[in-house]
Design an enzyme around this catalytic site. Sequence first.
Site: not given
Length: 251
Positions: A144, A157
Site C-alpha cells: 500500500s 496500518y
Amino acid sequence: MKDAFGTPQSLLVLGGTSEIALATARRLVARRTRTVWLAGRPSPALEEAAVQLRSLGADVHTVAFDALDSASHEVALGKVFAEGDIDMVLLAFGILGDQSRDESEPLSAVRVAQTNYTGAVSAGLICAKALQGQGHGSLVVLSSVAGERARRANFIYGSSKAGLDAFAQGLGDALHGTGVHVMVVRPGFVRSKMTAGLEEAPMATTPEAVAAAIETGLRRRSETVWVPGALRVVMSALRHVPRPLFRRLPV
C-alpha cells in the site's frame, strides 16, 4: 507454466475473498488461467467466490487458511503445491483496522500487525520456497502507499504495510536469479468494502484498476507497481517533506 503472453495458468490467492484478488482472478481467468486456489477462512463468501470463478470456466478449489495461525501455514499451503506447480501466488490478505480504537486497545493494534505483517512473512516465505523448488513462478504482494511514510491518521496500518513492503522487496532480491519473480503492488485508496464509509482520498482507484495493473506488471515482469502510476511521484515528494512540515499536512 505461464503461457507465451506471461499469463499464469495456475493461481493461488491468499486472502480468497479480497475484492482486489478476485478482480485479478477474474481478469486472469478471462485470459488463460485455468486452475485457481482460493485460500481463506471457510465462509459462505469464500464458497461464493469459488462459484463465481467456476462460472467463468476455471477449475477452482478452496483451502482453509488463517493468516493469524502461522503454525498451520506450512501444512495448508503444502497441500496446494503438492497438487502441482503454481504459476502465481497473490498475497492479498490484510485488514485496515480502526486507528482510534487500535490506539486505545493495543491488542487490536497487534491483530493488525500480525495479520498484515507476521502472517504475510510466514506465508510469503513458505510460498517463495515452493516456487523456488519449482524453478519458476511469480509472488505478487499487495502492499500500500500507506507504507511509504507513516501518517498520523493511520500509522498502525501504515507501519504494518511498511514492514510488508520491505520484506517483499528483500525477498525479491534474495530470489533474484532463481526463476522466481516477486512483484510489490502499491495501490492508493481503493474503493471497496474495506474502505466503505471512509473519506475518499485523491486519486482513488478500484479493484478492477488494480487488477489491470497487476496483469500489466506480470507481463512486464515489473518489481514494483503503483496504482495509479502517478502516485509514484506524489509519494516520492511526500517522503522527502521535512518532518515538522509533514506533521502539519492534512494527511
